[in-house]
Write a protein that holds these residues in place. Sequence first.
Motif, PDB file in Angstrom:
ATOM      1  N   LEU A   1       0.827  -1.205   0.000  1.00  0.00           N
ATOM      2  CA  LEU A   1       0.000   0.000   0.000  1.00  0.00           C
ATOM      3  C   LEU A   1       0.859   1.253   0.000  1.00  0.00           C
ATOM      4  CD1 LEU A   1      -2.791  -1.073   2.516  1.00  0.00           C
ATOM      5  CD2 LEU A   1      -2.952  -0.910   0.019  1.00  0.00           C
ATOM      6  N   LYS A   2       1.968   1.189   0.723  1.00  0.00           N
ATOM      7  CA  LYS A   2       2.868   2.340   0.767  1.00  0.00           C
ATOM      8  C   LYS A   2       3.422   2.629  -0.633  1.00  0.00           C
ATOM      9  CE  LYS A   2       6.795   4.135   3.335  1.00  0.00           C
ATOM     10  NZ  LYS A   2       7.828   3.856   4.323  1.00  0.00           N
ATOM     11  N   CYS A   3       3.760   1.568  -1.372  1.00  0.00           N
ATOM     12  CA  CYS A   3       4.258   1.750  -2.741  1.00  0.00           C
ATOM     13  C   CYS A   3       3.198   2.385  -3.630  1.00  0.00           C
ATOM     14  CB  CYS A   3       4.676   0.407  -3.346  1.00  0.00           C
ATOM     15  SG  CYS A   3       6.187  -0.242  -2.624  1.00  0.00           S
ATOM     16  N   LEU A   4       1.966   1.976  -3.430  1.00  0.00           N
ATOM     17  CA  LEU A   4       0.886   2.501  -4.268  1.00  0.00           C
ATOM     18  C   LEU A   4       0.569   3.957  -3.944  1.00  0.00           C
ATOM     19  CD1 LEU A   4      -1.534  -0.552  -4.341  1.00  0.00           C
ATOM     20  CD2 LEU A   4      -0.025   0.258  -6.169  1.00  0.00           C
ATOM     21  N   SER A   5       0.854   4.391  -2.731  1.00  0.00           N
ATOM     22  CA  SER A   5       0.514   5.765  -2.357  1.00  0.00           C
ATOM     23  C   SER A   5       1.501   6.782  -2.932  1.00  0.00           C
ATOM     24  CB  SER A   5       0.443   5.897  -0.836  1.00  0.00           C
ATOM     25  OG  SER A   5       1.724   5.687  -0.275  1.00  0.00           O
ATOM     26  N   PHE A   6       2.685   6.336  -3.334  1.00  0.00           N
ATOM     27  CA  PHE A   6       3.648   7.249  -3.935  1.00  0.00           C
ATOM     28  C   PHE A   6       3.426   7.297  -5.445  1.00  0.00           C
ATOM     29  CE2 PHE A   6       5.641   6.267   0.040  1.00  0.00           C
ATOM     30  CZ  PHE A   6       6.242   7.447   0.406  1.00  0.00           C
ATOM     31  N   PRO A   7       3.353   8.483  -6.005  1.00  0.00           N
ATOM     32  CA  PRO A   7       3.170   8.546  -7.461  1.00  0.00           C
ATOM     33  C   PRO A   7       4.412   8.024  -8.179  1.00  0.00           C
ATOM     34  CG  PRO A   7       3.514  10.737  -6.546  1.00  0.00           C
ATOM     35  CD  PRO A   7       3.439   9.783  -5.387  1.00  0.00           C
ATOM     36  N   LEU A   8       4.189   7.111  -9.078  1.00  0.00           N
ATOM     37  CA  LEU A   8       5.286   6.561  -9.869  1.00  0.00           C
ATOM     38  C   LEU A   8       5.455   7.387 -11.134  1.00  0.00           C
ATOM     39  CD1 LEU A   8       4.378   2.784  -9.531  1.00  0.00           C
ATOM     40  CD2 LEU A   8       6.118   4.051  -8.265  1.00  0.00           C
ATOM     41  N   PRO A   9       6.679   7.519 -11.597  1.00  0.00           N
ATOM     42  CA  PRO A   9       6.861   8.284 -12.843  1.00  0.00           C
ATOM     43  C   PRO A   9       6.222   7.539 -14.021  1.00  0.00           C
ATOM     44  CG  PRO A   9       8.897   7.187 -12.222  1.00  0.00           C
ATOM     45  CD  PRO A   9       7.934   6.975 -11.098  1.00  0.00           C
ATOM     46  N   VAL A  10       5.626   8.289 -14.889  1.00  0.00           N
ATOM     47  CA  VAL A  10       5.046   7.720 -16.094  1.00  0.00           C
ATOM     48  C   VAL A  10       6.112   7.764 -17.176  1.00  0.00           C
ATOM     49  CG1 VAL A  10       3.281   7.978 -17.872  1.00  0.00           C
ATOM     50  CG2 VAL A  10       2.729   8.475 -15.471  1.00  0.00           C
ATOM     51  N   LEU A  11       6.436   6.610 -17.695  1.00  0.00           N
ATOM     52  CA  LEU A  11       7.452   6.527 -18.740  1.00  0.00           C
ATOM     53  C   LEU A  11       6.779   6.621 -20.105  1.00  0.00           C
ATOM     54  CD1 LEU A  11       9.578   3.615 -17.256  1.00  0.00           C
ATOM     55  CD2 LEU A  11       9.942   6.064 -16.997  1.00  0.00           C
ATOM     56  N   CYS A  12       7.342   7.417 -20.947  1.00  0.00           N
ATOM     57  CA  CYS A  12       6.772   7.599 -22.281  1.00  0.00           C
ATOM     58  C   CYS A  12       7.842   7.290 -23.317  1.00  0.00           C
ATOM     59  CB  CYS A  12       6.286   9.035 -22.443  1.00  0.00           C
ATOM     60  SG  CYS A  12       5.584   9.369 -24.054  1.00  0.00           S
ATOM     61  N   TYR A  13       7.538   6.326 -24.171  1.00  0.00           N
ATOM     62  CA  TYR A  13       8.459   5.961 -25.235  1.00  0.00           C
ATOM     63  C   TYR A  13       7.749   6.178 -26.570  1.00  0.00           C
ATOM     64  CZ  TYR A  13      11.065   3.731 -21.506  1.00  0.00           C
ATOM     65  OH  TYR A  13      11.762   3.499 -20.351  1.00  0.00           O
ATOM     66  N   ASP A  14       8.239   7.134 -27.331  1.00  0.00           N
ATOM     67  CA  ASP A  14       7.636   7.404 -28.626  1.00  0.00           C
ATOM     68  C   ASP A  14       7.930   6.258 -29.580  1.00  0.00           C
ATOM     69  OD1 ASP A  14       6.674   9.856 -27.784  1.00  0.00           O
ATOM     70  OD2 ASP A  14       8.528  10.883 -28.316  1.00  0.00           O
ATOM     71  N   ILE A  15       7.022   6.058 -30.509  1.00  0.00           N
ATOM     72  CA  ILE A  15       7.173   5.004 -31.509  1.00  0.00           C
ATOM     73  C   ILE A  15       7.552   5.664 -32.823  1.00  0.00           C
ATOM     74  CG2 ILE A  15       5.973   3.227 -32.818  1.00  0.00           C
ATOM     75  CD1 ILE A  15       4.259   2.762 -30.323  1.00  0.00           C
ATOM     76  N   PHE A  16       8.630   5.200 -33.410  1.00  0.00           N
ATOM     77  CA  PHE A  16       9.100   5.751 -34.670  1.00  0.00           C
ATOM     78  C   PHE A  16       9.164   4.655 -35.716  1.00  0.00           C
ATOM     79  CE2 PHE A  16      10.975   8.411 -31.372  1.00  0.00           C
ATOM     80  CZ  PHE A  16      10.613   9.670 -31.806  1.00  0.00           C
ATOM     81  N   ASP A  17       8.992   5.046 -36.927  1.00  0.00           N
ATOM     82  CA  ASP A  17       9.239   4.161 -38.058  1.00  0.00           C
ATOM     83  C   ASP A  17       9.812   5.028 -39.166  1.00  0.00           C
ATOM     84  OD1 ASP A  17       7.155   5.569 -39.229  1.00  0.00           O
ATOM     85  OD2 ASP A  17       5.762   3.910 -39.247  1.00  0.00           O
ATOM     86  N   ARG A  18      10.039   4.450 -40.277  1.00  0.00           N
ATOM     87  CA  ARG A  18      10.465   5.223 -41.439  1.00  0.00           C
ATOM     88  C   ARG A  18       9.858   4.552 -42.653  1.00  0.00           C
ATOM     89  NH1 ARG A  18      13.823   1.744 -43.596  1.00  0.00           N
ATOM     90  NH2 ARG A  18      15.460   0.778 -42.391  1.00  0.00           N
ATOM     91  N   GLU A  19       9.730   5.319 -43.689  1.00  0.00           N
ATOM     92  CA  GLU A  19       9.170   4.777 -44.921  1.00  0.00           C
ATOM     93  C   GLU A  19       9.992   3.567 -45.371  1.00  0.00           C
ATOM     94  OE1 GLU A  19       6.416   5.773 -46.600  1.00  0.00           O
ATOM     95  OE2 GLU A  19       6.042   7.248 -45.025  1.00  0.00           O
ATOM     96  N   PRO A  20       9.334   2.555 -45.915  1.00  0.00           N
ATOM     97  CA  PRO A  20      10.085   1.411 -46.442  1.00  0.00           C
ATOM     98  C   PRO A  20      11.090   1.864 -47.500  1.00  0.00           C
ATOM     99  CG  PRO A  20       7.761   0.907 -46.351  1.00  0.00           C
ATOM    100  CD  PRO A  20       7.897   2.373 -46.036  1.00  0.00           C
ATOM    101  N   LYS A  21      12.173   1.141 -47.604  1.00  0.00           N
ATOM    102  CA  LYS A  21      13.250   1.508 -48.518  1.00  0.00           C
ATOM    103  C   LYS A  21      12.928   1.190 -49.976  1.00  0.00           C
ATOM    104  CE  LYS A  21      17.315   1.461 -45.655  1.00  0.00           C
ATOM    105  NZ  LYS A  21      17.801   2.700 -46.173  1.00  0.00           N
ATOM    106  N   GLY A  22      11.722   0.830 -50.269  1.00  0.00           N
ATOM    107  CA  GLY A  22      11.358   0.517 -51.647  1.00  0.00           C
ATOM    108  C   GLY A  22      11.675  -0.920 -51.980  1.00  0.00           C
ATOM    109  N   MET A  23      12.185  -1.135 -53.195  1.00  0.00           N
ATOM    110  CA  MET A  23      12.391  -2.500 -53.657  1.00  0.00           C
ATOM    111  C   MET A  23      13.839  -2.970 -53.506  1.00  0.00           C
ATOM    112  SD  MET A  23       9.865  -2.522 -56.918  1.00  0.00           S
ATOM    113  CE  MET A  23       9.871  -4.285 -57.113  1.00  0.00           C
ATOM    114  N   GLN A  24      14.705  -2.154 -52.945  1.00  0.00           N
ATOM    115  CA  GLN A  24      16.095  -2.578 -52.759  1.00  0.00           C
ATOM    116  C   GLN A  24      16.566  -2.165 -51.382  1.00  0.00           C
ATOM    117  OE1 GLN A  24      18.738  -1.716 -55.983  1.00  0.00           O
ATOM    118  NE2 GLN A  24      20.556  -2.173 -54.776  1.00  0.00           N
ATOM    119  N   TRP A  25      17.008  -3.150 -50.603  1.00  0.00           N
ATOM    120  CA  TRP A  25      17.433  -2.907 -49.233  1.00  0.00           C
ATOM    121  C   TRP A  25      18.918  -3.117 -49.032  1.00  0.00           C
ATOM    122  CZ3 TRP A  25      13.523  -7.117 -47.490  1.00  0.00           C
ATOM    123  CH2 TRP A  25      12.234  -6.724 -47.837  1.00  0.00           C
ATOM    124  N   GLY A  26      19.602  -3.530 -50.037  1.00  0.00           N
ATOM    125  CA  GLY A  26      21.018  -3.814 -49.868  1.00  0.00           C
ATOM    126  C   GLY A  26      21.797  -3.505 -51.127  1.00  0.00           C
TER     127      GLY A  26
END
Length: 155
Positions: free
Chosen positions: A13-38
């Motif tokens: 209960l003591k742990c629950l009474s303390f506000p825990l930090p909210v972690l935020c992790y952004d999600i990133f992607d990038r456009e596909p490289k088309g038809m050639q990746w190497g």
Amino acid sequence: MVKTARVAHRPALKCLSFPLPVLCYDIFDREPKGMQWGRGRVTLIGDAAHPVQPNLGQGGCMAIEDCFELVKYLIVGQETGEDISSRLRQFEQSRSQRIEKVFTVSRQVGKLGQTDSPIGCFLGNWIYRLTPTWLGDLQFKWLFDYDAKSPVYRI
């Protein structure tokens, strides 16, 4: 007994009474490289070649599919005497259409599911509740019915 239970759970209960930090992790992607990746005798697979947002849960699946398909192309190349570089480019071309579709649909699902608008949330939840399961399954049939065992043909 009630008093003992309260004392025993006091640390929790003591742990629950303390506000825990909210972690935020952004999600990133990038456009596909088309038809050639190497280049040459090198190619990329999985997230290195085509990172997708996790909205469809397909990142790992796409990497496994890549591995399976890559091995098929290399085996056929070995049997036909083609050089590795050309087989790698054929592998990349064969995967690019599916990768593009998974990427696009994952982004669309993410935009629908992560709206900040109260009206958008209401409409999204309403549509989700009213959509029959069979219709949802049909919408993603192309994704789940992928046949990795289909033969490789010369492109």
